[in-house]
Design an enzyme around this catalytic site. Structure first.
Site, PDB file in Angstrom:
ATOM      1  N   HIS A 161       0.716  -1.190  -0.077  1.00  0.00           N
ATOM      2  CA  HIS A 161       0.124  -0.130  -0.090  1.00  0.00           C
ATOM      3  C   HIS A 161       1.068   1.281  -0.045  1.00  0.00           C
ATOM      4  O   HIS A 161       2.114   1.075   0.478  1.00  0.00           O
ATOM      5  CB  HIS A 161      -0.892  -0.124   1.089  1.00  0.00           C
ATOM      6  CG  HIS A 161      -0.660   0.352   2.731  1.00  0.00           C
ATOM      7  ND1 HIS A 161      -1.236  -0.410   3.557  1.00  0.00           N
ATOM      8  CD2 HIS A 161       0.410   1.025   3.049  1.00  0.00           C
ATOM      9  CE1 HIS A 161      -0.646   0.246   4.909  1.00  0.00           C
ATOM     10  NE2 HIS A 161       0.339   0.987   4.272  1.00  0.00           N
ATOM     11  N   GLU A 198      -5.052   0.275  -0.147  1.00  0.00           N
ATOM     12  CA  GLU A 198      -4.598  -1.138   0.055  1.00  0.00           C
ATOM     13  C   GLU A 198      -4.792  -2.122  -1.115  1.00  0.00           C
ATOM     14  O   GLU A 198      -5.734  -1.504  -2.314  1.00  0.00           O
ATOM     15  CB  GLU A 198      -5.896  -1.760   0.957  1.00  0.00           C
ATOM     16  CG  GLU A 198      -5.737  -0.776   2.446  1.00  0.00           C
ATOM     17  CD  GLU A 198      -4.639  -1.226   3.185  1.00  0.00           C
ATOM     18  OE1 GLU A 198      -3.699  -1.764   2.612  1.00  0.00           O
ATOM     19  OE2 GLU A 198      -4.816  -1.308   4.358  1.00  0.00           O
TER      20      GLU A 198
HETATM   21  C1  GLP Z   1       0.979   3.100   7.231  1.00  0.00           C
HETATM   22  C2  GLP Z   1       0.667   4.357   6.631  1.00  0.00           C
HETATM   23  C3  GLP Z   1       1.675   4.566   5.156  1.00  0.00           C
HETATM   24  C4  GLP Z   1       3.030   3.949   5.479  1.00  0.00           C
HETATM   25  C5  GLP Z   1       3.046   2.705   5.985  1.00  0.00           C
HETATM   26  C6  GLP Z   1       4.176   2.150   6.203  1.00  0.00           C
HETATM   27  O1  GLP Z   1      -0.054   2.481   7.505  1.00  0.00           O
HETATM   28  N1  GLP Z   1      -0.634   4.766   6.203  1.00  0.00           N
HETATM   29  O2  GLP Z   1       1.596   5.937   4.814  1.00  0.00           O
HETATM   30  O3  GLP Z   1       3.966   4.357   4.486  1.00  0.00           O
HETATM   31  O4  GLP Z   1       1.974   2.248   6.646  1.00  0.00           O
HETATM   32  O5  GLP Z   1       4.690   2.569   7.594  1.00  0.00           O
HETATM   33  P1  GLP Z   1       6.002   2.155   8.036  1.00  0.00           P
HETATM   34  O6  GLP Z   1       6.919   3.371   7.498  1.00  0.00           O
HETATM   35  O7  GLP Z   1       5.903   2.465   9.580  1.00  0.00           O
HETATM   36  O8  GLP Z   1       6.733   1.114   7.783  1.00  0.00           O
END
Ligand code: GLP
Length: 242
Positions: free
Chosen positions: A139, A144
């Site tokens: 995503h 999603e």
């Molecule tokens: C979240 C956000 C995204 C983000 C992703 C990865 O749910 N909505 O914008 O890029 O998950 O998160 P992380 O950087 O903590 O791995």
């Protein structure tokens, strides 16, 4: 066009990410930034704060639009993305808070809030640089995997995997919201330049699928392959398969 940059450590990751944003602001002080939450950009924001404190960069004339926001959390909830952005970046730099935009996740009518965000983005014009993290399921924002993707900002039902991944920030999984407002794939791809960031061995597979796999709605990040100007910032672990 995808330009992959692989760095060797956290410090280089943060310096490189912040450097790209700072160069834009130096050449275009009124830049429109598309910002992202999640753990990946936190260090980059930290480095940007340092650059601001050193007088290297100013956000005074810049404006920002965030990718997404949970539905149902009050704006001042510690895990709302508005609060995250204030804590991790906005409160420490000279950006004017009224020039920062996050979808309103606590509106009485979330459909209207998504439509309002869409209108706001249209009126803003083209985002100069859109930051993105990458979910384990491919995503971007909260778009999603699905049989079809939507272009403009819209409401999404969060994947169970996404809720579980984000449960680490809440007291329990039950507290993780089930819905969010997110920029659509169209809003993201409309940006002039995109900076996708990923760190860690657990992202290696999905990074490879997104950048080298088929373009499919089952991996929303694969649509980045259609964009003319994408920079992908990876550490060695996340970049192992590309
Ligand atoms: C979240 C956000 C995204 C983000 C992703 C990865 O749910 N909505 O914008 O890029 O998950 O998160 P992380 O950087 O903590 O791995």
């Amino acid at each position: 066009m995808i330009n992959i940059i692989k760095v060797n450590n956290e410090q280089q990751f943060n310096e490189t990410g912040a450097g790209i944003i700072a160069s834009l602001l130096q050449s275009k002080p009124r830049a429109i930034l598309g910002l992202a939450t999640g753990s990946t950009p936190v260090g980059v924001y930290g480095k940007l704060i340092e650059l601001y404190l050193e007088g290297v960069v100013s956000f005074k004339q810049a404006s920002s639009y965030n990718l997404d926001e949970y539905i149902g959390l009050p704006a001042n909830h510690p895990e709302s993305y508005r609060q995250f952005m204030n804590d991790k970046l906005f409160n420490h730099i000279d950006i004017l808070l009224e020039n920062t935009h996050v979808p309103s996740g606590n509106a009485v009518d979330p459909d209207k809030a998504a439509a309002d965000y869409s209108e706001l983005l249209e009126n803003a014009g083209q985002i100069d640089l859109q930051l993105l993290g990458l979910g384990h399921n491919g995503h971007i924002g909260f778009n999603e995997p699905s049989d079809e993707l939507q272009g403009p900002p819209h409401i999404v039902t969060l994947d169970e995997r996404t809720r579980q991944a984000n449960a680490r920030f809440f007291k329990s999984i039950d507290e993780v919201p089930t819905h969010a407002i997110t920029m659509g794939i169209g809003s993201i791809l409309h940006a002039k330049q995109i900076l996708l960031m990923a760190k860690g061995a657990d992202k290696a597979e999905i990074v490879a699928q997104a950048l080298k796999g088929p373009i499919t709605t089952q991996c929303p990040a694969s649509f980045l392959q259609t964009h003319p100007n994408v920079v992908v910032l990876l550490d060695q672990a996340a970049g192992r398969l590309v």
